[in-house]
Scaffold this motif. Sequence first.
Motif, PDB file in Angstrom:
ATOM      1  N   LYS A 158      14.565   7.082 -10.649  1.00 25.15           N
ATOM      2  CA  LYS A 158      15.405   6.712 -11.789  1.00 25.15           C
ATOM      3  C   LYS A 158      16.849   7.128 -11.576  1.00 25.15           C
ATOM      4  O   LYS A 158      17.777   6.418 -11.970  1.00 25.15           O
ATOM      5  N   SER A 159      17.058   8.293 -10.937  1.00 31.41           N
ATOM      6  CA  SER A 159      18.415   8.800 -10.719  1.00 31.41           C
ATOM      7  C   SER A 159      19.059   8.214  -9.463  1.00 31.41           C
ATOM      8  O   SER A 159      20.203   8.526  -9.150  1.00 31.41           O
ATOM      9  N   GLY A 160      18.319   7.397  -8.720  1.00 34.14           N
ATOM     10  CA  GLY A 160      18.880   6.785  -7.520  1.00 34.14           C
ATOM     11  C   GLY A 160      18.794   7.657  -6.289  1.00 34.14           C
ATOM     12  O   GLY A 160      19.371   7.315  -5.250  1.00 34.14           O
ATOM     13  N   ARG A 161      18.086   8.763  -6.381  1.00 32.12           N
ATOM     14  CA  ARG A 161      17.972   9.671  -5.236  1.00 32.12           C
ATOM     15  C   ARG A 161      16.972   9.120  -4.227  1.00 32.12           C
ATOM     16  O   ARG A 161      15.918   8.621  -4.601  1.00 32.12           O
ATOM     17  N   ARG A 162      17.317   9.204  -2.953  1.00 35.96           N
ATOM     18  CA  ARG A 162      16.453   8.695  -1.886  1.00 35.96           C
ATOM     19  C   ARG A 162      15.785   9.878  -1.187  1.00 35.96           C
ATOM     20  O   ARG A 162      16.355  10.476  -0.288  1.00 35.96           O
ATOM     21  N   THR A 163      14.582  10.221  -1.632  1.00 35.35           N
ATOM     22  CA  THR A 163      13.825  11.289  -0.997  1.00 35.35           C
ATOM     23  C   THR A 163      12.834  10.671  -0.012  1.00 35.35           C
ATOM     24  O   THR A 163      12.554   9.464  -0.062  1.00 35.35           O
ATOM     25  N   LEU A 164      12.276  11.495   0.862  1.00 34.27           N
ATOM     26  CA  LEU A 164      11.362  10.977   1.874  1.00 34.27           C
ATOM     27  C   LEU A 164      10.135  10.300   1.268  1.00 34.27           C
ATOM     28  O   LEU A 164       9.720   9.239   1.740  1.00 34.27           O
ATOM     29  N   PRO A 165       9.508  10.855   0.205  1.00 37.35           N
ATOM     30  CA  PRO A 165       8.362  10.147  -0.389  1.00 37.35           C
ATOM     31  C   PRO A 165       8.724   8.783  -0.975  1.00 37.35           C
ATOM     32  O   PRO A 165       7.849   7.926  -1.110  1.00 37.35           O
ATOM     33  N   ILE A 166       9.999   8.579  -1.346  1.00 39.39           N
ATOM     34  CA  ILE A 166      10.429   7.281  -1.850  1.00 39.39           C
ATOM     35  C   ILE A 166      10.713   6.335  -0.693  1.00 39.39           C
ATOM     36  O   ILE A 166      10.313   5.166  -0.704  1.00 39.39           O
ATOM     37  N   VAL A 167      11.404   6.836   0.325  1.00 35.99           N
ATOM     38  CA  VAL A 167      11.776   6.007   1.469  1.00 35.99           C
ATOM     39  C   VAL A 167      10.552   5.628   2.302  1.00 35.99           C
ATOM     40  O   VAL A 167      10.423   4.498   2.769  1.00 35.99           O
ATOM     41  N   ALA A 168       9.634   6.598   2.492  1.00 41.63           N
ATOM     42  CA  ALA A 168       8.439   6.356   3.327  1.00 41.63           C
ATOM     43  C   ALA A 168       7.210   6.923   2.616  1.00 41.63           C
ATOM     44  O   ALA A 168       6.708   7.998   2.979  1.00 41.63           O
ATOM     45  N   GLU A 173       3.977   6.232   2.502  1.00 39.62           N
ATOM     46  CA  GLU A 173       2.776   6.474   3.293  1.00 39.62           C
ATOM     47  C   GLU A 173       3.064   7.401   4.467  1.00 39.62           C
ATOM     48  O   GLU A 173       2.313   8.346   4.741  1.00 39.62           O
ATOM     49  N   GLY A 174       4.164   7.141   5.167  1.00 37.44           N
ATOM     50  CA  GLY A 174       4.498   7.949   6.335  1.00 37.44           C
ATOM     51  C   GLY A 174       4.737   9.402   5.995  1.00 37.44           C
ATOM     52  O   GLY A 174       4.383  10.294   6.775  1.00 37.44           O
ATOM     53  N   SER A 175       5.329   9.681   4.823  1.00 39.13           N
ATOM     54  CA  SER A 175       5.599  11.065   4.438  1.00 39.13           C
ATOM     55  C   SER A 175       4.306  11.843   4.222  1.00 39.13           C
ATOM     56  O   SER A 175       4.235  13.040   4.516  1.00 39.13           O
TER      57      SER A 175
END
Length: 291
Positions: free
Chosen positions: A200-210, A212-214
């Motif tokens: 919601k805040s626009g933050r790109r964390t690893l669980p959001i970016v990847a 499954e891979g994370s």
Amino acid sequence: MSSFAATTLRSALRHCETAWLFTGSDFKTLIFPVMVFATVVSPRHEPLALACTVCWLWFHLFQFNVSNQSYSADEDIVNKPWRPLPSGRISVEDSRALRWALLVFCLGLSSLFSLNVVITSGVFAVLIILHDDLRLGHHPIFRNLCNVAAYVTAGVGCSLILSGESSLDGTSIKAFSCSALVIVLTIHAQDFADVNGDRKSGRRTLPIVAPEGSRIYMLCVLPLLSFTLTSLWGLGPLCSIFFVSIGSWVGLRYFLFRDEIRDQSSYRLYNIWLMGVHLLPANGRFPVLAW
């Protein structure tokens, strides 16, 4: 008790409660692990020094959280609505003014100990500025690097105060190097439970970016790090099996259980594992884990 005294007392208690709400959730993520770590790596343990160390660490955590939460009020409405800003206990403007006052206070508090502690406090303040004011906290890599640097900096300051020395010895340096490596490789463990608010805040964390891979990464890296650390610190077979089993179980939980509630439970278990990571250097000073 006069009405003025009663009003003053209620106001003071409300301020104390607000300070606790800023920092209370991070006792398990910063205060306890850093204090355990500093106690383990320090060659001296005096009660007064221990109390001073806890005080110094809490005020620096307070400084960081006031700054950080003043920029994440919208996100906290979703993830942590009980925090002071989303609950309306303090305004964004007042929290940012408090943040700068705490910076000055923390530098003054550090000056009571040594020049190196003052430098450590200054570095901690710079990291807060990089993370919050320069918005590096919104970048998935730089955010983790800032957090790791702040974690290690806080540990160095605590170790200097607790030991009463002006510099760290070889065992302490080795321990902090291991700590920094472990945290930089696993710090995104805290992001799995906060995916909704971070998105919601626009933050790109690893669980959001990847997504499954994370989780596959956590499944692999926690057992591997556990095994490496047991070898590095010379643990005995039983202690090694126990510690590697904990790391493997936490990694397996992150892979198997993927809802927010279970991610929160996995993160609590991760912090127990991380505290174990910070206990292992005790074997470098005393062979207490050689069985």
